[in-house]
Every structure is written in structure tokens, then in C-alpha cells.
Scaffold this active site. Structure first.
Site, short mmCIF file in Angstrom:
data_model
loop_
_atom_site.label_atom_id
_atom_site.label_comp_id
_atom_site.label_asym_id
_atom_site.label_seq_id
_atom_site.Cartn_x
_atom_site.Cartn_y
_atom_site.Cartn_z
N GLU A 123 -13.19 11.28 -9.70
CA GLU A 123 -12.93 12.51 -10.47
C GLU A 123 -11.49 12.56 -10.97
OE1 GLU A 123 -14.02 15.59 -7.76
OE2 GLU A 123 -16.17 15.32 -8.09
N HIS A 138 -4.22 -0.65 -4.08
CA HIS A 138 -5.65 -0.94 -3.90
C HIS A 138 -6.37 -0.62 -5.21
CE1 HIS A 138 -5.20 -1.43 0.45
NE2 HIS A 138 -4.45 -0.34 0.43
N SER A 180 0.84 -1.19 0.00
CA SER A 180 0.00 0.00 0.00
C SER A 180 0.89 1.26 0.00
CB SER A 180 -0.96 -0.05 1.20
OG SER A 180 -1.95 0.94 1.12
#
Length: 290
Positions: A166, A190, A148
Site C-alpha cells: 500500500e 531488502h 539493513s
């Protein structure tokens, strides 16, 4: 430059059980998911002394380091690792303490946990700890592993913020400098589960020389000599190659307006597939044409 170290970057793990549960020995087999049995095991296999390698867990990115660190120790110990510790570095001055630096000098593997990648770069960047990390990676049989945030921070360019929904609006994706172990790529984590492909599109269209790497959960890349990448784990790795982009409106639209991109190339890797960063060629291990 001949890089002697290896990078193992991981997209994160699905929470299918915690090593902090009670009755660990009784339930351990049920608690292990592919991330822990597959990718952590591969870290041991690739390390200098295998199960006897000195492994330091670095929890700097996490806001709950005292919970995260012991979880990784138990995970590695369940895989018969013999020599695992946790380095708690929460302030920049700690990254210059001799006791901390000596532990890093003796490490064969560092494992950077998840959290906030800006915590990693702002606390460790430019410190003696960072200098030793880079020197060991370039000159020793050493593994930098990160999941991560620890993966996102490994490259020279680092995505640290950006809405998934967005991400293809100009200016929504924020990029900063990472820890600098590998050039020419930018990493997002992720990736599949959080729908982040738009973040890589914007990162790559701004500088098409940079290869975008999107790591799914339970999925990672083993990178050797900073050139050869092998997909490991159970999920997908998405590569976004902008070198053949033909056109874009990036410089013509205002901040917050949608970006258009013509002819952006993507690749999808799964377990054991490889990609060469010098030739930009991908090899599918189980190709239907073999």
C-alpha cells in the site's frame, strides 16, 4: 566540505548459512555467501589498515544483539580480520560512557547490523557517541558500514515504516530523521525481494530533490566524499530521481488515496556501475556501447 570518510550501505543478506553453526572450520566455505565474501571483504580493502583495521560491530538496532554480534565477528575473522569487537549499546546512557567512546575513537570501521532503524536513531541520536561518529566520518579515514537498518539510518531522512503493498497510498510511508551522514538521499533496504519500490516513489514525490536509493539483498553502495557511488555485491541498486517529475496529485488527494506521478526517472545499477550525486550521471561499467 571535503568528507574524508566512506559509507558502505548494504541492503541486507540472504540467509544461506550461519556462522554460529558448529564445525565452523569444516563448513565455512559453504556458509559464506556473496555478502560475506564480497561486501565484507570490500570493507576490509577500503579500510585504513586493511585486515589490521580496528572494527567495532554495533548491534543497537537488533533485538537479539548477543546472537548477531558474534556472527559478524566470525565472518570478519574468516576473512582474516585481526582486530574485531562488538559494542553492545542498548540504552542512551551507554552512548555517553567513556569506555564506549574510547573504543569508538580507536575504531577504523564501525559496522551497524540490521534490526529496527528507530532503535538506532532513538538510542544513539544526539549522544556523544553520535557526535564522535559524525566527526570521525567528516575528518578521518573512517568507514561507516551498515546493513539493513544500519543502512537506512545513514542518511538525514529515513524511512522507518510503510506497507509495501500500500506504499502508493498517501500517508502510508513514514519518514523520520536519520543519523545524518549524507544529505540529499533516502535509503530503503531488502528492496527487490520485499517489493518496496512504491515506498521510494512516495518518499521522492514528497520532496523531488531527494534521490531515492533502493538496495537489494547481497547488494550495497560504496560512497566516497558523499558524491561518488559504486554498486558492490551481487544484486541490484534502484535509484529513483524525482527532479524531472512533471505532475502529481499528491496535495489533492486525501490520506489513504492512491498517488499519481508523471515522469519519474529510475536507474538500475549492478556491480561496479557508478553514479555521481553532484552531476546525477550514471556510468555502466560493462556498457554495450563501449
Amino acid at each position: 566540505m571535503n568528507i574524508r570518510g566512506k559509507l558502505i550501505i548494504i541492503g541486507g543478506a540472504v540467509d544461506k548459512g550461519s556462522f554460529t553453526e558448529t564445525h565452523l572450520d569444516k563448513n565455512a566455505a559453504n556458509n559464506l555467501n556473496f555478502f560475506e565474501t564480497g561486501i565484507l571483504k570490500r570493507i576490509l580493502v577500503e579500510s585504513k589498515h586493511n585486515q589490521n583495521s580496528r572494527i567495532e560491530i554495533i548491534t543497537t538496532a537488533s533485538v537479539i544483539p548477543k546472537e548477531i554480534g558474534p556472527e559478524y565477528v566470525k565472518a570478519f575473522e574468516y576473512l582474516d580480520a585481526k582486530n574485531v569487537g562488538v559494542l553492545y549499546i542498548e540504552r542512551r546512557e551507554q552512548a555517553a560512557e567513556e569506555a564506549v567512546l574510547e573504543r569508538l575513537r580507536n575504531a577504523d570501521v564501525v559496522m551497524f547490523t540490521g534490526g529496527d532503524q528507530l532503535r538506532l536513531t532513538s538510542i544513539l541520536g544526539g549522544t556523544p557517541f553520535h557526535d564522535i561518529l559524525l566527526d570521525k566520518y567528516h575528518n578521518q579515514e573512517f568507514i561507516y558500514a551498515g546493513t539493513s537498518a544500519g543502512a537506512a539510518a545513514a542518511s538525514s531522512n529515513m524511512i522507518y515504516q510503510g506497507s509495501s503493498s500500500e506504499a502508493l497510498l498517501k500517508g502510508e510511508v513514514k519518514i523520520s530523521s536519520g543519523l545524518g551522514f549524507i544529505d540529499g538521499v533516502i535509503i530503503d533496504t531488502h528492496f527487490v525481494q520485499r517489493g518496496r519500490i512504491g515506498r521510494l516513489f512516495q518518499a521522492v514525490v514528497g520532496n523531488p530533490k531527494v534521490l531515492g536509493i533502493g538496495l537489494g539483498e547481497d547488494t550495497g553502495l560504496l560512497i566516497t566524499h558523499n558524491t561518488q557511488m559504486e554498486a558492490i555485491g551481487s544484486g541490484l541498486v534502484i535509484l529513483v530521481d524525482g527532479r524531472e517529475i512533471k505532475d502529481t496529485n499528491l496535495t489533492q488527494v486525501e490520506l489513504g488515496q492512491p498517488i499519481s506521478i508523471n515522469h519519474l526517472v529510475t536507474h538500475v545499477m549492478s556491480k561496479h556501475d557508478t553514479f555521481n550525486l553532484e552531476t546525477h550521471k550514471m556510468h555502466i561499467q560493462s556498457s554495450q556501447y563501449v
